[in-house]
Design an enzyme around this catalytic site. Structure first.
Site, mmCIF file in Angstrom:
data_model
loop_
_atom_site.group_PDB
_atom_site.id
_atom_site.type_symbol
_atom_site.label_atom_id
_atom_site.label_comp_id
_atom_site.label_asym_id
_atom_site.label_seq_id
_atom_site.Cartn_x
_atom_site.Cartn_y
_atom_site.Cartn_z
ATOM 1 C CB SER A 234 -0.977 0.001 1.176
ATOM 2 O OG SER A 234 -0.351 -0.379 2.374
ATOM 3 C CG HIS A 264 -0.843 -5.324 1.832
ATOM 4 N ND1 HIS A 264 -0.217 -5.266 3.043
ATOM 5 C CD2 HIS A 264 -0.806 -4.042 1.347
ATOM 6 C CE1 HIS A 264 0.193 -4.031 3.282
ATOM 7 N NE2 HIS A 264 -0.167 -3.257 2.270
ATOM 8 C CG HIS A 310 5.909 -9.595 7.689
ATOM 9 N ND1 HIS A 310 6.840 -8.733 7.164
ATOM 10 C CD2 HIS A 310 4.779 -8.885 7.890
ATOM 11 C CE1 HIS A 310 6.294 -7.533 7.074
ATOM 12 N NE2 HIS A 310 5.044 -7.582 7.507
ATOM 13 N NE ARG A 319 2.589 -4.586 12.524
ATOM 14 C CZ ARG A 319 2.403 -4.571 11.208
ATOM 15 N NH1 ARG A 319 1.861 -3.516 10.619
ATOM 16 N NH2 ARG A 319 2.768 -5.596 10.462
ATOM 17 C CG ASP A 365 -3.493 -8.749 8.801
ATOM 18 O OD1 ASP A 365 -3.887 -7.667 9.278
ATOM 19 O OD2 ASP A 365 -2.965 -8.851 7.692
#
Ligand code: NMX
Ligand code: MLT
Length: 426
Positions: A234, A264, A310, A319, A365
């Site tokens: 992005s 993504h 990743h 995260r 995610d």
């Protein structure tokens, strides 16, 4: 002049001259090797882009302007945006000035954006609705207007900031409208000027929040997803489009189209689907053995285990840790959260057995969906929109900085397969 603009106006000329003289002096220095693998492998690991807003060392994870993300989890997203743009956290006075600016801009959201969304088929994907809304708002671009009036290159960052702040101010309203329209949640909820940016977005979504923890989750969510250096799809897309001096509405909308891909940003909707599939199959929270078996079946079917792996990281994404800790505090007994926690103890061991997988650890995610689900947001196809609202901060701050120092149009050289084969034969 807003305090943010004032700070940037002080910093940008120094940054510009510093970078210009650095490149003039060292531009010819060799800093790496380019292999055939880079050209055919998505340029993985190639250090050929500049991004000062944040960095992602593979063994540490996200660091924003020198501060690890784990030390920023109690900050408001507005503070993060200020940090991304300027390199410093705002003072209380600067934060208030910035929040007031966003609120004032939010009041001026053009109403035609809602008519554009109303004209779309109800079953359009929420990401397509969001991207269309942001693109429709391009009519308001100050950058395009000032460019056509002949502004100088040194001024580019100013209307880039102006457009970025309008996008940020309008984004939560557009995104909340997408939610309420796509899932028949009723009329649009007006902005509440007493709330902060993230709290207001949570409020406009309209989910019951008696404890206020959903608002806290949204603040954390927006902070954690804000930026992830410059090479993710992005940010990179937004950067490339912006480098043609397409204005921020065009560039951000393009970046969001990249975020909509399953490798993504869309992975967050797929993650929860995978977790719920396991719970369905095993009639409740599965055991470790059952999860290991299901992960293996997923791999054997030629699919990816979403939320794991990743392109850059080689550790558990910090995260993910932050979401995991939030769940442990707020909903430790929730079976979906418990399943996500159990998957974390099992899946890395399964993925470690597959030689080609470079990172068997969870990414951002893997844990966000179960928390949204806990608070009653059960429409998975909306999850990437939340990611988008947050990532707009990273994309816009990167655009402002790039226009600030006057980055060139991005234009790498491509070559046909025959050329690479000829190089290999040499
Ligand atoms: N499950 C199964 N296979 C995987 C996984 C996984 N979780 N992760 C990597 N692989 C495969 C990958 O598909 C590739 O296979 P092939 O060579 O046959 O194409 C191989 O392992 C090597 O991939 P890597 O070099 O480890 O990873 P790469 O940098 O190419 O891709 C991701 C990174 C994130 C795209 C990949 O790990 C993946 O598809 N993960 C699952 C989807 C996901 O969670 N995406 C979210 C990313 C984070 N985000 O928010 O954007
Ligand atoms: C992101 O936050 O953009 C993802 O982790 C993907 C990436 O960094 O490539």
């Amino acid at each position: 002049m807003s305090q943010l603009k004032q700070v940037l106006a002080e910093k940008i000329p120094t940054m510009r001259s510093d970078i210009k003289s650095f490149v003039k002096e060292h531009g010819a220095k060799v800093i790496g090797e380019l292999t055939i693998g880079h050209a055919f492998g998505g340029m993985r690991g190639l250090k050929a882009m500049l991004c000062d807003t944040s960095e992602v060392p593979p063994d540490k994870g996200l660091i924003i302007r020198g501060i690890p993300i784990k030390d920023l989890t109690s900050k408001l997203p507005e503070e993060i945006f200020w940090l991304l743009c300027t390199g410093d956290l705002p003072t209380a006075d600067q934060l208030k000035d910035f929040q007031d600016d966003l609120r004032a801009r939010a009041k001026k959201i053009p109403s035609y954006v809602f008519s554009v969304l109303d004209a779309m088929p109800a079953d359009s994907h929420p990401m397509c609705m969001l991207d269309t809304g942001i693109l429709a708002l391009e009519r308001e671009s100050q950058f395009r207007k000032r460019y056509s009036e002949g502004m100088t290159k040194d001024e580019y960052w100013e209307p880039t900031l102006e457009d970025s702040l309008n996008i940020l101010a309008w984004m939560p309203e557009v995104a909340a409208y997408v939610y309420r329209k796509a899932f028949n949640k009723g009329a649009r909820i007006p902005a509440d000027p007493s709330l902060d940016w993230g709290g207001n977005y949570a409020n406009m979504l309209g989910l019951a929040d008696p404890t206020g923890e959903f608002k806290n989750l949204m603040r954390l969510y927006l902070t954690l997803h804000s930026d992830h250096e410059g090479g993710n799809v992005s940010a990179h897309t937004c950067h490339c489009v912006g480098s043609a001096l397409s204005d921020p509405f065009y560039a951000v909308s393009a970046g969001l189209n990249g975020l909509a891909g399953p490798l993504h940003g869309l992975a967050n909707q797929e993650c929860l689907a995978w977790i719920l599939e396991t719970m369905n199959k095993f009639n409740g929270a599965p055991t470790e053995e059952q999860l290991a078996k299901y992960a293996q079946e997923t791999l054997d079917a030629g699919k990816v285990v979403p939320g794991y792996g990743h392109a850059v990281l080689r550790i558990t994404d910090p995260r993910f840790d932050a979401f995991h800790a939030f769940g442990a505090k707020v909903c430790p007994d929730d079976p979906t959260y418990q399943t996500v926690a159990r998957v974390y103890t099992v899946v890395p061991k399964v993925l470690e057995q597959v030689k080609k997988i470079k990172d068997p650890w969870p990414n951002v995610d893997a844990a966000s969906g179960c928390l949204l689900y806990h608070f009653g947001m059960k429409e998975f196809s909306y999850y990437t929109v939340l990611f988008s609202v947050s990532r707009t901060m990273g994309m816009c701050s990167q655009l402002i900085v790039s226009r600030g120092w006057g980055e060139a149009i991005e234009r790498p050289k491509s070559m046909p397969t025959s050329w690479f084969k000829a190089q290999a034969a040499k």
